[in-house]
Design an enzyme around this catalytic site. Sequence first.
Site, PDB file in Angstrom:
ATOM      1  N   GLU A   5       0.809  -1.233   0.000  1.00 34.61           N
ATOM      2  CA  GLU A   5       0.000   0.000   0.000  1.00 34.61           C
ATOM      3  C   GLU A   5       0.837   1.276   0.000  1.00 34.61           C
ATOM      4  O   GLU A   5       0.597   2.200   0.774  1.00 34.61           O
ATOM      5  CB  GLU A   5      -0.993  -0.041   1.175  1.00 34.61           C
ATOM      6  N   ASN A  63       2.299  -4.846  -3.428  1.00 37.70           N
ATOM      7  CA  ASN A  63       0.900  -5.218  -3.191  1.00 37.70           C
ATOM      8  C   ASN A  63       0.093  -3.964  -2.866  1.00 37.70           C
ATOM      9  O   ASN A  63       0.555  -3.090  -2.137  1.00 37.70           O
ATOM     10  CB  ASN A  63       0.877  -6.176  -1.975  1.00 37.70           C
ATOM     11  N   HIS A  93     -10.106  -6.005  -2.810  1.00 35.74           N
ATOM     12  CA  HIS A  93     -11.187  -5.798  -1.841  1.00 35.74           C
ATOM     13  C   HIS A  93     -12.297  -5.072  -2.596  1.00 35.74           C
ATOM     14  O   HIS A  93     -12.208  -3.871  -2.838  1.00 35.74           O
ATOM     15  CB  HIS A  93     -10.699  -4.967  -0.646  1.00 35.74           C
ATOM     16  N   GLU A  98      -5.985 -10.580  -1.876  1.00 34.03           N
ATOM     17  CA  GLU A  98      -6.825 -10.385  -0.678  1.00 34.03           C
ATOM     18  C   GLU A  98      -8.307 -10.310  -1.063  1.00 34.03           C
ATOM     19  O   GLU A  98      -9.078  -9.536  -0.490  1.00 34.03           O
ATOM     20  CB  GLU A  98      -6.415  -9.096   0.053  1.00 34.03           C
ATOM     21  N   ASP A 132     -12.097 -10.192  -1.576  1.00 36.51           N
ATOM     22  CA  ASP A 132     -13.410 -10.341  -0.956  1.00 36.51           C
ATOM     23  C   ASP A 132     -14.369  -9.371  -1.637  1.00 36.51           C
ATOM     24  O   ASP A 132     -13.939  -8.413  -2.266  1.00 36.51           O
ATOM     25  CB  ASP A 132     -13.406 -10.172   0.580  1.00 36.51           C
TER      26      ASP A 132
HETATM   27  O1  9MR Z   1      -7.294  -8.665   7.969  1.00 32.85           O
HETATM   28  C1  9MR Z   1      -6.556  -7.695   8.651  1.00 32.85           C
HETATM   29  C2  9MR Z   1      -7.329  -7.251   9.885  1.00 32.85           C
HETATM   30  O2  9MR Z   1      -7.456  -8.323  10.784  1.00 32.85           O
HETATM   31  C3  9MR Z   1      -6.632  -6.083  10.543  1.00 32.85           C
HETATM   32  O3  9MR Z   1      -7.414  -5.607  11.606  1.00 32.85           O
HETATM   33  C4  9MR Z   1      -6.407  -4.999   9.506  1.00 32.85           C
HETATM   34  C5  9MR Z   1      -5.684  -3.825  10.113  1.00 32.85           C
HETATM   35  O4  9MR Z   1      -5.157  -2.991   9.142  1.00 32.85           O
HETATM   36  O5  9MR Z   1      -5.658  -5.520   8.420  1.00 32.85           O
HETATM   37  C6  9MR Z   1      -6.329  -6.498   7.745  1.00 32.85           C
HETATM   38  O6  9MR Z   1      -5.653  -6.869   6.587  1.00 32.85           O
HETATM   39  C7  9MR Z   1      -5.357  -5.833   5.654  1.00 32.85           C
HETATM   40  C8  9MR Z   1      -4.117  -6.227   4.909  1.00 32.85           C
HETATM   41  O7  9MR Z   1      -3.069  -6.457   5.814  1.00 32.85           O
HETATM   42  C9  9MR Z   1      -3.702  -5.173   3.902  1.00 32.85           C
HETATM   43  N1  9MR Z   1      -4.789  -4.839   3.021  1.00 32.85           N
HETATM   44  C10 9MR Z   1      -6.046  -4.526   3.644  1.00 32.85           C
HETATM   45  C11 9MR Z   1      -6.458  -5.651   4.594  1.00 32.85           C
HETATM   46  C12 9MR Z   1      -7.826  -5.376   5.189  1.00 32.85           C
HETATM   47  O8  9MR Z   1      -7.779  -4.241   6.002  1.00 32.85           O
END
Ligand code: 9MR
Length: 350
Positions: free
Chosen positions: A160, A201, A237, A265, A267
């Site tokens: 990111e 990513n 996402h 990732e 969904d």
């Molecule tokens: O799935 C992850 C969630 O449990 C955490 O609370 C969150 C905090 O930032 O991060 C989520 O995973 C993220 C991933 O690491 C990067 N892309 C976005 C994902 C969803 O927020």
Amino acid sequence: MAKLPIAFAALLALVPVATSTPFPPFNTNSGLNKVAKSKGKLYFGTATDNIYLGDKPYVKILSNNNEFGQITPSNTMKWETIEPVRGTFNFTGGDEIVALAKRNRQLVRGHTCVWHSQLAPWVEAGKFDNSTLQSIIKDHTTKLVRHHKGDIYAWDVVNEAFNEDGTLRETVFLNTIGPSYIELAFRAARAADPRAKLYINDYNIDGLGDKSTGVYNLVKDFKRRGVPIDGVGLQAHLILGQIPTTIKENIQKFASLGVEVALTELDIRMELPVTPEKLKQQRKDYEAVISACSAVPACVGVTIWDLTDKYSWVPGWFEGEGAALPWDENLEKKPAYYGIVDGLNKWRWF
Ligand code: 9MR
């Protein structure tokens, strides 16, 4: 002999006409990873988190290699967990996921070396100068990647790093070091595990657009200058009924630079409550995204961001939204599951 045309007609009747009919039929229920592999993909995978590993029925699905050939730890390889205090490393959670994957003969995607979020607070609070922060990134990335050397298929080395307009996001790393912090991390990761694939990513880079172009330009520049990079992770996402129409073209565009691509990732969230119409739409949406990956050989695999609505990050982040994954909260398969199967089955076999 006279019977031959009738037999032929009968055979023809078995050929599916509607494109949503999975074919060959024997693949339908054999599991997402199995179908993906039969179509030339490397894996179909899911994220998981250590805190859910006590849920036996869940772990049973997670560990089924026919469903999942790859797992990603959704939290426990992040900086705040790995190096909560400068120089103090905690690999416990990541090790647990790697061990589970080994037992299940699953690949692991490492997530993530350098990210501005879920960063240990000391990294910003220290107000380090340029050269100190460079050595901190190098040390963190080296120790994390080296610890898992040989066990990780691919690393999300930098996560990111981009703004929506394609410029680099202002973070402590960019502000202190400048854009070269990204290549610093990639070089450190390559040195630490030369066989792991190294990915950049990000989210909202699934279809063509300014942000994808920003990432494209970075990859192009890395390739030209010989900075190590092997892949682009499209987080995917996504939102119900709003699937970008240019995912395939976008994947092809990245692939033209000589890198692989993965949906890392995936969904597809919806406004609650769930209705049969929304579930039907979600099935279509999953099929559309997955077929974009199916259509391009350089798209090596797909990872969903956990498998069940029970453990999705979505409800905690978007008020009133959820139901984003292919298994529901009771661990029953949703229509989305069959959308994935249909998407995977399209159309590499002739
Ligand atoms: O799935 C992850 C969630 O449990 C955490 O609370 C969150 C905090 O930032 O991060 C989520 O995973 C993220 C991933 O690491 C990067 N892309 C976005 C994902 C969803 O927020």
